[in-house]
Motif scaffolding. Structure first.
Motif, PDB file in Angstrom:
ATOM      1  N   LYS A   1       1.406  -6.694   0.455  1.00 15.93           N
ATOM      2  CA  LYS A   1      -0.021  -5.639   0.438  1.00 15.93           C
ATOM      3  C   LYS A   1      -0.909  -5.377   1.339  1.00 15.93           C
ATOM      4  O   LYS A   1      -1.617  -4.262   0.951  1.00 15.93           O
ATOM      5  CB  LYS A   1      -0.494  -7.696  -0.392  1.00 15.93           C
TER       6      LYS A   1
ATOM      7  N   ARG B   1       0.871  -2.045   3.029  1.00 17.46           N
ATOM      8  CA  ARG B   1       0.453  -1.418   1.675  1.00 17.46           C
ATOM      9  C   ARG B   1      -0.939   0.015   2.055  1.00 17.46           C
ATOM     10  O   ARG B   1      -1.082   0.898   1.815  1.00 17.46           O
ATOM     11  CB  ARG B   1       0.614  -1.358   0.329  1.00 17.46           C
ATOM     12  N   LYS B   2      -1.419  -0.741   2.829  1.00 21.79           N
ATOM     13  CA  LYS B   2      -2.393  -0.236   3.138  1.00 21.79           C
ATOM     14  C   LYS B   2      -3.300  -0.178   4.610  1.00 21.79           C
ATOM     15  O   LYS B   2      -4.033   0.201   5.006  1.00 21.79           O
ATOM     16  CB  LYS B   2      -3.844  -1.821   2.620  1.00 21.79           C
TER      17      LYS B   2
ATOM     18  N   ALA C   1      -6.480  -6.928   3.519  1.00 11.90           N
ATOM     19  CA  ALA C   1      -5.371  -4.978   2.980  1.00 11.90           C
ATOM     20  C   ALA C   1      -7.057  -3.763   3.048  1.00 11.90           C
ATOM     21  O   ALA C   1      -6.341  -2.906   2.770  1.00 11.90           O
ATOM     22  CB  ALA C   1      -5.268  -5.842   1.965  1.00 11.90           C
ATOM     23  N   ARG C   2      -8.218  -4.732   2.605  1.00 12.07           N
ATOM     24  CA  ARG C   2      -9.292  -3.317   2.433  1.00 12.07           C
ATOM     25  C   ARG C   2      -9.815  -3.189   3.486  1.00 12.07           C
ATOM     26  O   ARG C   2     -10.583  -1.841   3.486  1.00 12.07           O
ATOM     27  CB  ARG C   2     -10.472  -3.913   1.851  1.00 12.07           C
ATOM     28  N   GLY C   3      -9.433  -2.640   4.952  1.00 11.71           N
ATOM     29  CA  GLY C   3      -9.344  -2.300   5.408  1.00 11.71           C
ATOM     30  C   GLY C   3     -11.033  -2.904   6.441  1.00 11.71           C
ATOM     31  O   GLY C   3     -11.564  -2.145   7.133  1.00 11.71           O
TER      32      GLY C   3
END
Length: 122
Positions: free
Chosen positions: A21, A24-25, A105-107
């Motif tokens: 996860k 991938r980001k 994962a959202r940064g």
């Protein structure tokens, strides 16, 4: 009272999903491990040990050196539930970790994920 199936899952089975996860980001495994260490108090050796020995999620959190005192600052919705309102302490810890992985994962900035604590140098 019914035990949740997730409690008996091995941490080793969930960890690769977290890795996939975040990578991938565009985030790294090192960042993921830093987040896990921040929440649980495990060091690198301890984290590798629980991955290698098939420790369940229940055992993972029961044996964690110390839940970060700022864990209660983790708020928001994960899997349709507000993490701050989850009554089962173990489920809340699992969802805290899920929430932190989502934020990574959202940064989100590491300093925000770690709830304002200084980010150690790599």
């Amino acid at each position: 009272m019914t035990r949740h199936r997730i409690f008996g899952m091995s941490f080793a089975s969930v960890y690769p999903l977290y890795v996939t996860k975040v990578e991938r980001k565009g985030r790294t495994t090192d960042e993921l491990d830093q987040v896990i260490r921040w929440l649980t108090g495990y060091d690198d050796a301890g984290l590798r040990r629980v991955i290698a020995d098939g420790t369940t999620l229940e055992e993972f959190f029961d044996r964690a050196p110390a839940l970060n005192p700022n864990a209660s600052l983790i708020t928001g919705v994960i899997c349709g539930y507000r993490v701050e309102d989850i009554e089962d302490p173990l489920m809340q810890k699992i969802r805290y970790l899920d929430k932190l992985v989502d934020e990574l994962a959202r940064g989100k900035k590491m300093s925000s994920i770690l709830r304002g604590e200084p980010v150690p140098a790599p």
